[in-house]
Design a protein around this motif. Structure first.
Motif, short mmCIF file in Angstrom:
data_model
loop_
_atom_site.label_atom_id
_atom_site.label_comp_id
_atom_site.label_asym_id
_atom_site.label_seq_id
_atom_site.Cartn_x
_atom_site.Cartn_y
_atom_site.Cartn_z
N PHE A 54 -6.98 6.58 -2.08
CA PHE A 54 -5.98 6.71 -1.02
C PHE A 54 -6.19 7.97 -0.18
O PHE A 54 -5.55 8.13 0.85
CB PHE A 54 -4.58 6.76 -1.61
CG PHE A 54 -3.98 5.40 -1.91
CD1 PHE A 54 -2.93 4.91 -1.17
CD2 PHE A 54 -4.48 4.62 -2.94
CE1 PHE A 54 -2.37 3.68 -1.45
CE2 PHE A 54 -3.95 3.38 -3.24
CZ PHE A 54 -2.89 2.91 -2.47
N GLN A 58 -5.66 -1.21 8.12
CA GLN A 58 -5.98 -0.10 7.23
C GLN A 58 -5.27 -0.25 5.89
O GLN A 58 -5.87 -0.01 4.82
CB GLN A 58 -5.58 1.23 7.88
CG GLN A 58 -6.37 1.59 9.13
CD GLN A 58 -5.90 0.88 10.39
OE1 GLN A 58 -4.85 0.20 10.37
NE2 GLN A 58 -6.64 1.03 11.47
N LYS A 59 -4.02 -0.68 5.92
CA LYS A 59 -3.28 -0.88 4.68
C LYS A 59 -3.81 -2.07 3.90
O LYS A 59 -3.84 -2.05 2.66
CB LYS A 59 -1.79 -1.04 4.99
CG LYS A 59 -1.16 0.23 5.57
CD LYS A 59 0.32 0.07 5.85
CE LYS A 59 0.90 1.36 6.39
NZ LYS A 59 2.36 1.30 6.61
N GLN A 98 0.22 6.60 3.66
CA GLN A 98 -0.16 5.58 2.68
C GLN A 98 0.17 6.14 1.30
O GLN A 98 0.08 7.35 1.08
CB GLN A 98 -1.66 5.26 2.75
CG GLN A 98 -2.20 5.05 4.15
CD GLN A 98 -1.63 3.81 4.81
OE1 GLN A 98 -1.20 2.89 4.14
NE2 GLN A 98 -1.60 3.80 6.12
N VAL A 117 1.43 -6.19 3.99
CA VAL A 117 1.18 -4.89 4.61
C VAL A 117 1.43 -5.00 6.11
O VAL A 117 1.78 -6.07 6.62
CB VAL A 117 -0.26 -4.41 4.33
CG1 VAL A 117 -0.48 -4.18 2.84
CG2 VAL A 117 -1.28 -5.42 4.88
N ILE A 121 -6.80 -0.88 1.93
CA ILE A 121 -6.42 -0.14 0.72
C ILE A 121 -6.13 -1.12 -0.42
O ILE A 121 -6.54 -0.91 -1.57
CB ILE A 121 -5.21 0.77 0.99
CG1 ILE A 121 -5.61 1.93 1.88
CG2 ILE A 121 -4.63 1.30 -0.32
CD1 ILE A 121 -4.46 2.81 2.27
N THR A 159 -1.76 7.45 -6.28
CA THR A 159 -1.99 6.90 -4.94
C THR A 159 -1.77 7.99 -3.89
O THR A 159 -1.20 7.76 -2.83
CB THR A 159 -1.09 5.69 -4.68
OG1 THR A 159 0.29 6.10 -4.76
CG2 THR A 159 -1.34 4.59 -5.70
N SER A 196 0.82 -1.21 0.00
CA SER A 196 0.00 0.00 0.00
C SER A 196 0.85 1.26 0.00
O SER A 196 0.32 2.38 0.04
CB SER A 196 -0.92 0.03 1.23
OG SER A 196 -0.18 0.26 2.41
N GLY A 197 2.17 1.11 -0.05
CA GLY A 197 3.08 2.25 0.03
C GLY A 197 3.34 2.89 -1.32
O GLY A 197 2.69 2.58 -2.32
N SER A 238 2.13 0.34 -4.05
CA SER A 238 0.79 0.63 -4.55
C SER A 238 0.74 0.64 -6.07
O SER A 238 -0.29 0.28 -6.67
CB SER A 238 0.29 1.96 -3.99
OG SER A 238 1.16 3.02 -4.34
N SER A 274 -2.36 10.31 -0.92
CA SER A 274 -3.14 10.20 0.31
C SER A 274 -3.30 11.52 1.03
O SER A 274 -4.30 11.75 1.72
CB SER A 274 -2.51 9.18 1.25
OG SER A 274 -1.20 9.56 1.60
#
Length: 443
Positions: A440, A258-259, A408, A254, A262, A385, A232-233, A237, A387
């Motif tokens: 995101f 939360q990640k 994120q 992850v 995503i 992506t 998710s980074g 991503s 955030s």
């Protein structure tokens, strides 16, 4: 600078070539006289908010093959974090070495370093020999700075001995009101995105494309199983999107629910929350735990129905590399582009040589790869992506968030743009993809 901004906001781009270029501009810098400021501090305690400054700096001379860009927005990459905490070394050594290569390159050797390796903005001026771009063009920039005076660079520009990362190994980067780039860094701004959305994919999207998709990286094909660390980074991503878009099956690693959510929003189904499942690949600072590699590999097989990864998308480095080599399938590929947890990797070579696995080093992307990655963004096949967004004055806080992994996807920075949401030229295409563009945001 205000007249330039007013013209851009009014859509009067044709006038930009006639407006005077300011003699100075605001840029986010680190300073050469502060490189020892974090001496004795632990890595985690080094604070970009202390070292990153917004300074007024002289506008650099424009050389042949170059362009001066009014920067509407930029973004934070991990190389800006490294620069800000002076690890693994300060970047002024890069600037000094570059400055010795030619009289024109001497411009980059300054007691300050304007950082940043992403931008979205508008061309203000072009130097001699630039024909593909002109004042008023809306652009994004990739971060490959290359001289192309050596034969090694003419098959793959990333192999050129004078290849550098703009804004990290060169000066006058994108976290500023103006930026100096080579014209062959420029690409068309995706018309359906705002300035801050368009600025954020550049470095990580191009890096992920080469690392995962290109024949210079892992050469991913349909049906491959791809293990993606930090899915998710910033990098992960985009790798997750490329895997899904290219007919592969991502296994997303992850570190929080939360990640994981995503990744599900992106369309991934196979997800490992490494913190929730308690993986600890190191017994202590010097000793890895092969039992944890095996437990991790068993979990991957459980998710995939028995398949080991064809490709492992590596970038954490020291913390995960031993596990990555172990879990890749026989004949599989571990492709690495970074080492955010440490540069000195250790792995059990038996699992590499006896199972005919491959370790591939991948670094950023050449112009063609960056162009193709940007084209997928422009077509709405791959999405930003982004955030969160900070003003230029709070770049230190933005870099601090990335340093602490409290973000994120990507963190954007408004440079000349006075607010978010500006610069959209194709609202119809945007409307088609708005949920994906925003997935995101605020996470």
């Amino acid at each position: 600078m205000q007249k330039i901004l007013d013209a851009i906001l009014a859509g009067d781009l044709a006038s930009l070539g006639t407006l005077p270029v300011p003699e100075s501009y605001r840029g986010v810098t680190v300073r050469a006289d502060e490189v020892e400021m974090f001496a004795g501090r632990a890595h985690a305690d080094k604070d970009p908010r202390e070292s990153l400054h917004v300074d007024e700096v002289p506008t650099p001379e424009l050389g042949p093959g170059e362009a001066l860009v009014a920067v509407m927005a930029s973004a934070i990459n991990y190389n800006t974090v490294w620069t800000s905490i002076f690890e693994p070394m300060d970047t002024f050594g890069f600037l000094r070495r570059y400055g010795r290569t030619s009289p024109l390159a001497k411009r980059h050797d300054q007691p300050y370093h304007v950082v940043g390796s992403d931008l979205a903005g508008v061309v203000l001026r072009t130097g001699p020999g630039v024909n593909a771009w002109q004042a008023g063009d809306e652009v994004v920039a990739h971060c490959l700075n290359v001289e192309l005076e050596h034969p090694d660079g003419h098959n793959d520009t990333m192999l050129d001995p004078e290849q550098r990362i703009w804004g990290f190994e060169t000066n006058f980067g994108g976290l500023a009101e103006l930026a100096l780039v080579k014209s062959n860094q420029l690409m068309p701004k995706p018309a359906h995105l705002s300035w801050e959305e368009a600025a954020c994919p550049g470095l990580v999207n191009s890096t992920a494309y080469r690392q995962l998709v290109s024949r210079n990286g892992a050469g991913m094909k349909q049906g491959d199983t791809v293990l993606i660390w930090g899915a998710s980074g910033g990098l992960g991503s985009y790798a997750t999107q490329f895997a899904l878009n290219g007919g592969a099956t991502p296994v997303c690693v992850v570190s929080s629910p939360q990640k994981a959510e995503i990744c599900r929003k992106m369309g991934a189904e196979l997800i490992i929350d490494r913190n929730a499942e308690g993986y600890r690949f190191w017994k202590d600072e010097n000793t890895q735990d092969p039992k944890e590699w095996k437990r991790f590999g068993a979990r991957i097989r459980e998710l995939t129905g028995g398949d080991d990864p064809d490709i492992v998308f590596e970038h954490p480095g020291k913390e995960t590399f031993g596990a990555s080599v172990y879990v890749a399938r026989k004949g599989g590929t571990i492709v690495t582009c970074a080492s955010t947890s440490g540069f000195m990797h250790q792995y059990d070579n038996r699992y590499l040589w006896m199972n005919l696995k491959n370790i591939v080093g991948s670094h950023f992307a050449n112009y063609r790869e960056a162009w193709e990655a940007n084209r997928l963004i422009a077509k709405g096949k791959i999405h930003p992506t982004l955030s969160g967004v900070y003003p230029l004055e709070q770049t230190g806080q933005a870099a601090y968030d990335v340093h602490r992994n409290a973000h994120q996807g990507k963190v954007g920075v408004l440079c000349l743009a006075p607010e978010e949401g500006l610069g959209v030229r194709n609202p119809e295409l945007r409307e088609q993809h708005l949920p994906a563009i925003n997935r995101f945001r605020g996470v």
